[in-house]
Design a protein around this motif. Structure first.
Motif, PDB file in Angstrom:
ATOM      1  N   LEU A   1       0.821  -1.214   0.000  1.00 50.72           N
ATOM      2  CA  LEU A   1       0.000   0.000   0.000  1.00 50.72           C
ATOM      3  C   LEU A   1       0.858   1.270   0.000  1.00 50.72           C
ATOM      4  O   LEU A   1       0.335   2.373   0.165  1.00 50.72           O
ATOM      5  N   SER A   2       2.169   1.112  -0.227  1.00 53.31           N
ATOM      6  CA  SER A   2       3.101   2.257  -0.110  1.00 53.31           C
ATOM      7  C   SER A   2       2.637   3.433  -0.958  1.00 53.31           C
ATOM      8  O   SER A   2       2.710   4.588  -0.524  1.00 53.31           O
ATOM      9  N   SER A   3       2.157   3.162  -2.155  1.00 54.30           N
ATOM     10  CA  SER A   3       1.835   4.261  -3.068  1.00 54.30           C
ATOM     11  C   SER A   3       0.591   5.051  -2.630  1.00 54.30           C
ATOM     12  O   SER A   3       0.377   6.169  -3.076  1.00 54.30           O
ATOM     13  N   TYR A   4      -0.196   4.501  -1.742  1.00 55.33           N
ATOM     14  CA  TYR A   4      -1.431   5.203  -1.330  1.00 55.33           C
ATOM     15  C   TYR A   4      -1.180   6.211  -0.217  1.00 55.33           C
ATOM     16  O   TYR A   4      -1.913   7.184  -0.079  1.00 55.33           O
ATOM     17  N   GLY A   5      -0.149   5.982   0.567  1.00 48.45           N
ATOM     18  CA  GLY A   5       0.190   6.899   1.655  1.00 48.45           C
ATOM     19  C   GLY A   5      -1.020   7.223   2.522  1.00 48.45           C
ATOM     20  O   GLY A   5      -1.852   6.353   2.824  1.00 48.45           O
ATOM     21  N   GLU A   6      -1.125   8.497   2.891  1.00 44.02           N
ATOM     22  CA  GLU A   6      -2.192   8.892   3.815  1.00 44.02           C
ATOM     23  C   GLU A   6      -3.576   8.866   3.178  1.00 44.02           C
ATOM     24  O   GLU A   6      -4.584   8.956   3.872  1.00 44.02           O
TER      25      GLU A   6
END
Ligand code: FAD
Length: 500
Positions: free
Chosen positions: A481-486
């Motif tokens: 999920l790194s690319s979704y961030g906050e």
């Protein structure tokens, strides 16, 4: 079953304990082996049965628990015999159990589900109570109805519920942590909940319609003790009823003598050092130092140096597995928490003896997303799975660890909020190798996500967030999920659609 004498009986399968774990296990065995007689030996006159079972999502389960007379269980399962007698000894080599009423039971396979009992700060003190079963809840109510102030020690689920539910009595809440509810929450969630303790309690929406059966209460004896000199805890004895569940306080009035709704004062980072009876307190040096404490039946001297007089003390500092009757003469491996260690087939270190629920400790290498907690849901899951393991063993079939042990999941209510806990909800065991995302709307919801290496490892959802299913999937599938961030917690994004 073939009886060898009047006090000697043979059953192929024997289960000990009429709580959720034991009853679920016995029911499963009765269903799986309809032509065999199954014995359920239990110390309490009533048994616990699961009702209104609901599979909320892949792993989240919700259900109610009812205490019922054993006859209801026997009517439902004609091959299940419930015997009301406490087990006092086990001769595992001979496959024999002895009960208090001098009966002897031979078994082929045995499952121990004798639960756990509260750790009491000091045993046999009428002003120090533990809450575990119907009897002890009633004893607590009796004390509360005459009380102006009580001291609650402990920071787990029972203490949390208690301080919130009690009205008309000042509560001094002594916790050893920096934040309330440490077993379930982080400090952020604790902050979210604190205002509920300061506000008046909302009226209950519905009266409790559940039938309750009760048993007689016990006599007390008076004494005062130095807690610290006893190594902080001693165990209560004779508590053989089944553990209560989330709604233990429903149907009983939790009101003291005062007009106030809530009046809770939290003493952080401390424990009880010494408990004094009124008489002992008057003779102690503390009495001369602290002259304005008033006259109370009991006094709690805390490790932070403060002393509080009160009507009674509630000790809610965890539980101790009920293993004693089974240990003598047998070679059980015990875990650090004194539970019977079980392997991935719920088998103890003693052949043909299985264990489930609060009495046991999971000894297998757990999934990265699961941990044992002594809760209703796990008692049911373990009882059910232990029966499946016994069946597999007898039929010589292979069996794999059940899916329910893949992800920790728990649904409950605290301070009138729906609470869902998933996986490593408090970053348990992750060290510093994790990051947290938090979304909080005061008085409405608190959402916390634990991420490690970009993958979701756990979550706490307080309030009606409707996120449990999506988050459960994200934890189970370990998507990066790194690319979704906050954005993951952006309230303007419908996260369900996002990951469809
Ligand atoms: P138990 O329910 O304790 O049953 C043990 C059984 O073994 C009893 O029938 C007892 O009579 C019998 N027994 C004991 N010794 C012997 C013997 N020598 N011979 C024969 N029989 C014996 N969990 C949640 O998930 N959510 C909650 O909100 C929650 N709230 C709780 C509130 C309270 C006040 C308490 C006390 C517990 C709460 N729990 C909650 C925990 C939950 O109730 C327990 O984890 C669960 O009930 C354990 O089930 P069990 O079958 O292993 O043991």
């Amino acid at each position: 079953m073939a009886g060898t004498s009047e006090s000697e009986k043979r059953f192929r399968f024997v289960v000990v304990g009429g709580g959720i774990a034991g009853v679920t296990c016995a029911e499963q065995l009765a269903l799986q082996f309809p032509s065999e007689d199954i014995a359920l030996l239990t110390a309490a006159p009533l048994v616990k049965t699961v009702t209104n079972f609901r599979q909320v999502s892949k792993t989240l389960q919700d259900f109610s628990v009812e205490e019922q007379p054993a006859s209801i269980l026997e009517e439902k399962y004609p091959n299940l015999k419930v015997i009301h007698s406490a087990v006092k000894g086990l001769h595992a080599k001979q496959h024999v159990l002895q009960t208090e009423n001098r009966q002897v039971f031979h078994y082929e396979k045995l499952c121990l589900c004798s639960g756990a009992r509260p750790k009491l700060l000091i045993p046999d003190n009428p002003n120090v109570l533990g809450i575990r079963d119907t009897d002890s809840a009633q004893e607590f109510q009796k004390h509360l109805s005459k009380a102006k102030r009580m001291v609650v020690v402990g920071n787990g689920g029972i203490a949390l519920e208690l301080v919130y539910e009690v009205e008309g009595c000042e509560v001094i809440w002594a916790i050893k942590d920096k934040a309330i509810g440490n077993t379930f929450f982080d400090a952020g969630a604790a902050q979210f909940l604190i205002p509920s303790l300061e506000a008046d309690k909302p009226e209950k929406a519905l009266p409790c319609k559940r039938t309750r059966y009760t048993t007689a209460s016990k006599d007390d004896h008076s004494q005062s003790s130095d807690v610290s000199s006893q190594g902080s805890t001693a165990e209560g004895s004779g508590e053989l009823g089944s553990a209560l569940g989330p709604d233990w306080h429903e149907g009983i009035s939790l009101r003291g003598t005062e007009e106030v709704s809530h009046r809770v004062h939290v003493e952080y980072e401390c424990e009880i050092k010494t408990i004094y009876s009124q008489q002992d307190f008057m003779k102690s040096p503390l009495h001369t130092q602290e002259t304005d404490l008033g006259l109370w039946p009991v006094y709690a001297h805390l490790t932070n140096g403060k002393t509080f007089g009160c009507d009674f003390i509630v000790s809610a500092t965890g539980v101790v597995p009920n293993t004693e009757p089974f240990l003598h003469g047998n070679n059980f491996e015990l875990a650090d928490d004194r539970g019977l260690k079980v392997n991935e087939h719920m088998l103890t270190s003693v052949p043909d003896v299985y264990a489930a629920g609060d009495v046991c400790t999971a000894g297998w290498e757990p999934s990265a997303l699961w941990q044992q907690m002594r809760l209703w849901t796990q008692a049911r899951q373990m009882g059910w799975y232990a029966a499946r393991c016994i069946v597999a063993d007898v039929l010589e079939e292979p069996i794999e660890l059940d899916f329910c042990f893949e992800l920790f999941s728990h649904i409950t209510k605290f301070f009138n909020y729906k609470v869902v806990l998933l996986g490593k909800f408090n970053a348990q065991g992750l060290g510093s190798n994790h990051e947290l995302l938090v979304r909080c709307t005061k008085g409405h919801e608190y959402v916390k996500v634990v991420l490690s290496g970009g993958r979701m490892m756990g979550a706490i959802l307080i309030g009606e967030t409707d996120l449990e299913e999506t988050f459960e999937n994200l934890i189970l599938n370990q998507m990066d999920l790194s690319s979704y961030g906050e954005e993951l917690l952006n309230p303007n994004i419908d996260i369900e659609d996002y990951f469809d």
